[in-house]
Design an enzyme around this catalytic site. Structure first.
Site, PDB file in Angstrom:
ATOM      1  N   ARG A  68     -13.387  -8.694   1.965  1.00 29.23           N
ATOM      2  CA  ARG A  68     -11.968  -8.395   1.705  1.00 29.23           C
ATOM      3  C   ARG A  68     -11.139  -9.640   2.007  1.00 29.23           C
ATOM      4  O   ARG A  68     -10.224  -9.985   1.267  1.00 29.23           O
ATOM      5  CB  ARG A  68     -11.462  -7.247   2.593  1.00 29.23           C
ATOM      6  CG  ARG A  68     -12.124  -5.895   2.420  1.00 29.23           C
ATOM      7  CD  ARG A  68     -11.896  -5.255   1.092  1.00 29.23           C
ATOM      8  NE  ARG A  68     -10.504  -4.999   0.752  1.00 29.23           N
ATOM      9  CZ  ARG A  68      -9.728  -4.033   1.266  1.00 29.23           C
ATOM     10  NH1 ARG A  68     -10.193  -3.221   2.186  1.00 29.23           N
ATOM     11  NH2 ARG A  68      -8.484  -3.867   0.842  1.00 29.23           N
TER      12      ARG A  68
ATOM     13  N   ARG B 164       0.881  -1.178   0.000  1.00 27.36           N
ATOM     14  CA  ARG B 164       0.000   0.000   0.000  1.00 27.36           C
ATOM     15  C   ARG B 164       0.909   1.216   0.000  1.00 27.36           C
ATOM     16  O   ARG B 164       1.719   1.398   0.899  1.00 27.36           O
ATOM     17  CB  ARG B 164      -0.903   0.004   1.241  1.00 27.36           C
ATOM     18  CG  ARG B 164      -1.565   1.336   1.473  1.00 27.36           C
ATOM     19  CD  ARG B 164      -2.673   1.285   2.501  1.00 27.36           C
ATOM     20  NE  ARG B 164      -3.827   0.589   1.967  1.00 27.36           N
ATOM     21  CZ  ARG B 164      -5.035   0.613   2.541  1.00 27.36           C
ATOM     22  NH1 ARG B 164      -5.223   1.278   3.659  1.00 27.36           N
ATOM     23  NH2 ARG B 164      -6.044  -0.046   1.999  1.00 27.36           N
TER      24      ARG B 164
ATOM     25  N   ASP C  72     -17.228   7.102  -1.059  1.00 27.80           N
ATOM     26  CA  ASP C  72     -15.953   6.996  -0.342  1.00 27.80           C
ATOM     27  C   ASP C  72     -15.693   8.356   0.290  1.00 27.80           C
ATOM     28  O   ASP C  72     -16.369   9.351  -0.030  1.00 27.80           O
ATOM     29  CB  ASP C  72     -14.832   6.602  -1.343  1.00 27.80           C
ATOM     30  CG  ASP C  72     -13.490   6.337  -0.665  1.00 27.80           C
ATOM     31  OD1 ASP C  72     -13.469   6.084   0.560  1.00 27.80           O
ATOM     32  OD2 ASP C  72     -12.457   6.389  -1.353  1.00 27.80           O
TER      33      ASP C  72
ATOM     34  N   GLN D 140     -10.034  -3.944  -3.178  1.00 30.09           N
ATOM     35  CA  GLN D 140     -11.323  -3.549  -2.598  1.00 30.09           C
ATOM     36  C   GLN D 140     -12.457  -3.808  -3.586  1.00 30.09           C
ATOM     37  O   GLN D 140     -13.529  -4.310  -3.217  1.00 30.09           O
ATOM     38  CB  GLN D 140     -11.283  -2.062  -2.232  1.00 30.09           C
ATOM     39  CG  GLN D 140     -12.602  -1.511  -1.710  1.00 30.09           C
ATOM     40  CD  GLN D 140     -12.915  -1.969  -0.309  1.00 30.09           C
ATOM     41  OE1 GLN D 140     -12.118  -1.789   0.590  1.00 30.09           O
ATOM     42  NE2 GLN D 140     -14.090  -2.549  -0.104  1.00 30.09           N
TER      43      GLN D 140
ATOM     44  N   HIS E 124      -7.657   1.132  -6.156  1.00 20.52           N
ATOM     45  CA  HIS E 124      -7.791   0.235  -5.002  1.00 20.52           C
ATOM     46  C   HIS E 124      -8.432  -1.068  -5.493  1.00 20.52           C
ATOM     47  O   HIS E 124      -9.575  -1.391  -5.178  1.00 20.52           O
ATOM     48  CB  HIS E 124      -8.651   0.911  -3.935  1.00 20.52           C
ATOM     49  CG  HIS E 124      -8.544   0.282  -2.576  1.00 20.52           C
ATOM     50  ND1 HIS E 124      -7.685  -0.766  -2.302  1.00 20.52           N
ATOM     51  CD2 HIS E 124      -9.191   0.554  -1.410  1.00 20.52           C
ATOM     52  CE1 HIS E 124      -7.818  -1.107  -1.020  1.00 20.52           C
ATOM     53  NE2 HIS E 124      -8.715  -0.328  -0.467  1.00 20.52           N
TER      54      HIS E 124
ATOM     55  N   CYS F 285     -16.292   1.408   1.215  1.00 21.23           N
ATOM     56  CA  CYS F 285     -15.070   0.634   1.484  1.00 21.23           C
ATOM     57  C   CYS F 285     -14.600   0.775   2.925  1.00 21.23           C
ATOM     58  O   CYS F 285     -13.877  -0.096   3.413  1.00 21.23           O
ATOM     59  CB  CYS F 285     -13.969   1.035   0.512  1.00 21.23           C
ATOM     60  SG  CYS F 285     -13.372   2.724   0.704  1.00 21.23           S
TER      61      CYS F 285
HETATM   62  N1  NVA Z   1      -9.927   6.793  -0.905  1.00 19.57           N
HETATM   63  C1  NVA Z   1      -9.514   6.301   0.385  1.00 19.57           C
HETATM   64  C2  NVA Z   1      -9.736   4.836   0.487  1.00 19.57           C
HETATM   65  C3  NVA Z   1      -9.365   4.251   1.817  1.00 19.57           C
HETATM   66  C4  NVA Z   1      -9.563   2.766   1.899  1.00 19.57           C
HETATM   67  C5  NVA Z   1      -8.053   6.667   0.626  1.00 19.57           C
HETATM   68  O1  NVA Z   1      -7.246   6.504  -0.291  1.00 19.57           O
HETATM   69  O2  NVA Z   1      -7.727   7.124   1.720  1.00 19.57           O
HETATM   70  N1   CP Z   2     -11.083  -0.181   2.804  1.00 24.31           N
HETATM   71  C1   CP Z   2      -9.795  -0.282   3.180  1.00 24.31           C
HETATM   72  O1   CP Z   2      -8.882  -0.451   2.373  1.00 24.31           O
HETATM   73  O2   CP Z   2      -9.612  -0.226   4.528  1.00 24.31           O
HETATM   74  P1   CP Z   2      -8.228  -0.014   5.278  1.00 24.31           P
HETATM   75  O3   CP Z   2      -7.714   1.351   4.888  1.00 24.31           O
HETATM   76  O4   CP Z   2      -8.577  -0.090   6.727  1.00 24.31           O
HETATM   77  O5   CP Z   2      -7.274  -1.079   4.853  1.00 24.31           O
END
Ligand code: NVA
Ligand code: CP
Length: 305
Positions: free
Chosen positions: A288, A102, A220, A132, A129, A260
């Site tokens: 997930r 990530r 989101d 997800q 993502h 998500c």
């Molecule tokens: N759009 C959000 C998704 C988190 C799972 C982010 O990137 O923070």
């Molecule tokens: N939805 C998601 O990716 O959650 P986290 O940021 O907690 O991993």
């Protein structure tokens, strides 16, 4: 499938295969049927950003498959002090059978795949993502019995989630409308990708218009990880881009709502709609686990069938 970097790399068949493996693994998990398809394998779990679900589900999923998932906090690694990606991944390729990361730039994930010799999984970048959205498609299929022809409406920021929803939904045979304010539209590459799907994809600025006929509603956060300084500006830009009762009554009856997580109640979704659709949202979060297990299994080449 050699890597899992972004959904546009996958064929529709590969996406459906992942959904089928995930459903099979879920059934086995729920019924106590052994499925240690990654016995003795190792997976590196590298995080440059915060995570609850992705980290926990990959760690637990690896364990359930008989593998070892090693959490590596990027802030504690030499990459945070400038060690080049091509050296880091050549080393990690000697220890691990697979790596999930990530991070911020999509190019970093692509570079890991380019310079390493093990499968790379994208656990979220600023661009997309994809893990997800596999879990989300799995959840929609569970609730609606299929995906083909359904309309998914995403309301909010044209961010990593929006980008992956557009590609994933269209590849899976769904119709897709993205409702995003001016200046916060999905990535141009994704909008160009969607052009090939003709009127199955619509980009729209008006939530009440975009949601008509929707079978699935998604949203989101308005401020993603790394954008915290823009929070106040974004609150103004996204005012009205919320899943609320008015939006729900304009969608198809029985529409599924997905998020998500983490969610900001009172911003992109009201507390009431969130709680009324909590079963769907937490099934999505559970999925997930099953989706990530399917991705690891598919990349390992051993899915037991
Ligand atoms: N759009 C959000 C998704 C988190 C799972 C982010 O990137 O923070
Ligand atoms: N939805 C998601 O990716 O959650 P986290 O940021 O907690 O991993």
């Amino acid at each position: 499938m050699k890597h899992f970097l972004k959904l546009s790399d996958l064929s529709a068949e590969e996406i459906y295969r992942l959904l089928d493996i995930a459903a099979d693994l879920k059934y086995k998990q729920k019924n106590g049927i052994p499925h240690r398809y990654l016995e003795g394998k190792t997976i590196a779990l590298v995080f440059k950003k915060a995570s609850t679900r992705t980290r926990a589900s990959f760690e637990v999923g690896a364990y359930q498959l008989g593998a070892y998932g090693a959490f590596l906090n990027a802030a504690d690694m030499q990459i945070s002090r400038g060690e080049p990606v091509q050296d880091t991944i050549r080393v990690l390729s000697r220890y691990f059978d697979m790596l999930m990361i990530r991070t911020f730039e999509q190019s970093y994930v692509e570079d890991l795949a380019k310079y390493g010799s093990i499968p790379i999984i994208n656990g979220l970048t600023d661009y997309c993502h994809p893990t997800q959205v596999i879990a989300d498609l799995m959840t929609i299929r569970e609730y609606k019995g299929g995906l083909e022809g359904l309309k998914l409406c995403y309301i909010g920021d044209g961010n990593n989630m929006a980008n992956s929803y557009i590609v994933g939904a269209l590849k899976a045979g769904m119709r897709m409308t993205a409702v995003c304010p001016e200046g916060y539209r999905p990535d141009p590459f994704v909008l160009n990708f969607a052009k090939a799907y003709g009127d199955k994809f619509k980009l729209c600025g008006e939530p009440l218009e975009g949601v008509v006929g929707a079978d699935v509603l998604c949203t989101d956060v308005w401020t993603s990880m790394g954008q915290e300084e823009e929070t106040e500006k974004r609150k103004r830009a996204f005012d009205g881009y919320q899943i609320n009762d008015e939006i729900m009554s304009a969608a198809n009856p029985g529409a599924v709502v997905l998020h998500c997580l983490p969610a900001h109640r009172g911003e992109e979704i009201t507390e009431k709609v969130f709680e009324e659709h909590a079963d769907e949202i937490f099934d999505e979060a559970e999925n997930r686990l099953h989706a990530h297990k399917a991705i690891m299994v598919a990349l390992s080449g051993n899915c037991g069938k």
